[in-house]
Scaffold this active site. Structure first.
Site, PDB file in Angstrom:
ATOM      1  N   LYS A  96      35.653  -5.361  86.738  1.00  9.83           N
ATOM      2  CA  LYS A  96      35.954  -6.052  87.996  1.00  9.83           C
ATOM      3  C   LYS A  96      37.461  -6.050  88.257  1.00  9.83           C
ATOM      4  CE  LYS A  96      32.099  -9.317  88.329  1.00  9.83           C
ATOM      5  NZ  LYS A  96      31.708 -10.721  88.164  1.00  9.83           N
ATOM      6  N   THR A  97      38.233  -6.278  87.217  1.00 14.47           N
ATOM      7  CA  THR A  97      39.695  -6.303  87.403  1.00 14.47           C
ATOM      8  C   THR A  97      40.190  -4.939  87.878  1.00 14.47           C
ATOM      9  OG1 THR A  97      40.021  -8.035  85.761  1.00 14.47           O
ATOM     10  CG2 THR A  97      41.903  -6.620  86.193  1.00 14.47           C
ATOM     11  N   ARG A 143      47.188  -3.499 104.852  1.00 19.53           N
ATOM     12  CA  ARG A 143      47.519  -4.509 105.869  1.00 19.53           C
ATOM     13  C   ARG A 143      49.011  -4.628 106.103  1.00 19.53           C
ATOM     14  NH1 ARG A 143      43.377  -7.497 103.648  1.00 19.53           N
ATOM     15  NH2 ARG A 143      44.763  -8.651 102.270  1.00 19.53           N
ATOM     16  N   TYR A 181      36.805   0.168  80.435  1.00 18.34           N
ATOM     17  CA  TYR A 181      38.223   0.398  80.701  1.00 18.34           C
ATOM     18  C   TYR A 181      38.436   1.796  81.298  1.00 18.34           C
ATOM     19  CZ  TYR A 181      43.279   0.614  79.688  1.00 18.34           C
ATOM     20  OH  TYR A 181      44.657   0.732  79.764  1.00 18.34           O
TER      21      TYR A 181
END
Ligand code: NAD
Ligand code: UDP
Length: 314
Positions: free
Chosen positions: A92-93, A107, A146
């Site tokens: 997730k990281t 953005r 990983y």
């Protein structure tokens, strides 16, 4: 000088803390974002008095809304012990973290650098590894959270670049060591040094013939910041590592010598999918940046040993 606002995710970790220090020295404003999963406030405590340094405790698996000109995305546990502790969180990281940081870069039109890894080459069948090599990675093993997380992050970087014209820089970092590695990190350099300084057994996994190339932290920081400042068309990936290759046995012997330790070498099982060889081909970094890792293993180990020695005596 062109003073920038620079965001460093994972800024309280080993590499991140050195990077924050370097960017502050260059006169930039630095925003360090860290969840303190493996990093510590002590790593950055010496920067707290600097008025251009800010810290936010934040987990990059959640969105972040800040203003910034450049992003260095380093947040991710790096030691096999730490990244395998909660493999789902590691993915997730890498993946959600990359999406959030790329979304932010898009953005605010920031340039963004990804701290990728030599692990994208897996257990390589080509030695040394050039950037053009696609790797030999097990998608379902204990290291996959990983390796595949970092590979997917690279894919996301290139897709945001192609689809949204986000300005990206991808560096593939090979084994790096130096002061502020965590003492209980589990990585080979910190393990061997603390074992030797405490006269405890030196734990070699396997028979010690597997190889790694060890890069001192200062060389990496110079390469990373140098690459961030290259023209936009240079996206990488580029390898950053020391080209000199050592067996793990040679490393153990060198650490024993330099610490005058009485430790004995003991052998433990080789972890599953542990790569047997690893050495970067850094000709691209030389060509693009005029960069080459220059700190020899003995010199770097001596500096790292004095750091751990002071820490253990404190
Ligand atoms: P480290 O564990 O010391 O630093 C990682 C930092 O990221 C820590 O401060 C940790 O608290 C933070 N972090 C982890 N998950 C987070 C999350 N979800 N949100 C916010 N912060 C989070 O490791 P390091 O050696 O400094 O590695 C830094 C980066 O460089 C990592 O991305 C790693 O994959 C990459 N890298 C390191 C090496 C190496 O040899 N040290 C080699 C290849 C790649
Ligand atoms: N290793 C070892 N003893 C230790 C820690 C690691 O022999 O106490 C070996 C490990 O099996 C690997 C190499 O050292 O072959 C480098 O391990 P590290 O965890 O530092 O990084 P990796 O390159 O495997 O991600």
């Amino acid at each position: 000088m062109d003073r920038k606002r620079i965001l460093v995710t994972g800024g309280a970790g080993f590499i991140g803390s050195h990077l924050c220090e370097k960017l502050l020295d260059q006169g930039h404003d630095v925003l360090c974002v860290d969840s303190y999963f493996t990093g510590t406030r002590q790593n950055i405590a010496h920067l707290f008095d600097n008025g251009r340094f800010e810290v936010i405790r934040h987990d990059i698996t959640k969105e972040l809304f800040v203003e910034t000109d450049e992003i260095y995305n380093l947040a991710c546990p790096a030691s096999p012990v730490h990244y395998q502790y909660n493999p789902i969180k590691t993915i997730k990281t890498s993946v959600m973290g990359a999406i959030h940081m790329l979304g932010l870069a898009k953005r605010v039109k920031a340039k963004i650098l990804q701290a990728s890894t030599s692990e994208v080459y897996g257990d390589p069948q080509v030695n040394p590894q050039p950037e053009a090599y696609w790797g030999n990675v097990n998608p379902i093993g204990p290291r996959s959270c990983y390796d595949e997380g970092k590979r997917c992050a690279e894919t996301l970087f290139f897709d945001y670049h192609r689809q949204n014209r986000v300005r990206i820089k991808v560096v593939r970092i090979f084994n790096t060591y130096g002061p502020r590695m965590q003492i209980d990190d589990g990585r080979v350099v910190s393990n061997f040094i603390t074992q030797a300084l405490n006269n405890r057994d030196i734990t070699i996994y396997g028979d010690g013939t597997q190889t790694r190339s060890f890069q001192y932290i200062d060389d990496l920081i110079e390469g990373m910041t140098g690459f961030m400042n290259t023209p936009d068309q240079l996206t990488g990936p580029i390898n950053l590592g020391n080209e000199k290759e050592f067996t793990i046995m040679e490393l153990a012997t060198m650490v024993l010598e330099l610490t005058n330790s009485k430790s004995k070498i003991v052998y433990k099982p080789l972890p599953e999918n542990d790569p047997l060889q690893r050495r970067p081909d850094t000709s691209l970094a030389s060509e693009l940046l005029g960069w080459k890792a220059s700190v020899g293993l003995k010199e770097g180990l001596l500096k790292t040993i004095s750091y751990f020695d002071a820490l253990l005596r404190a």
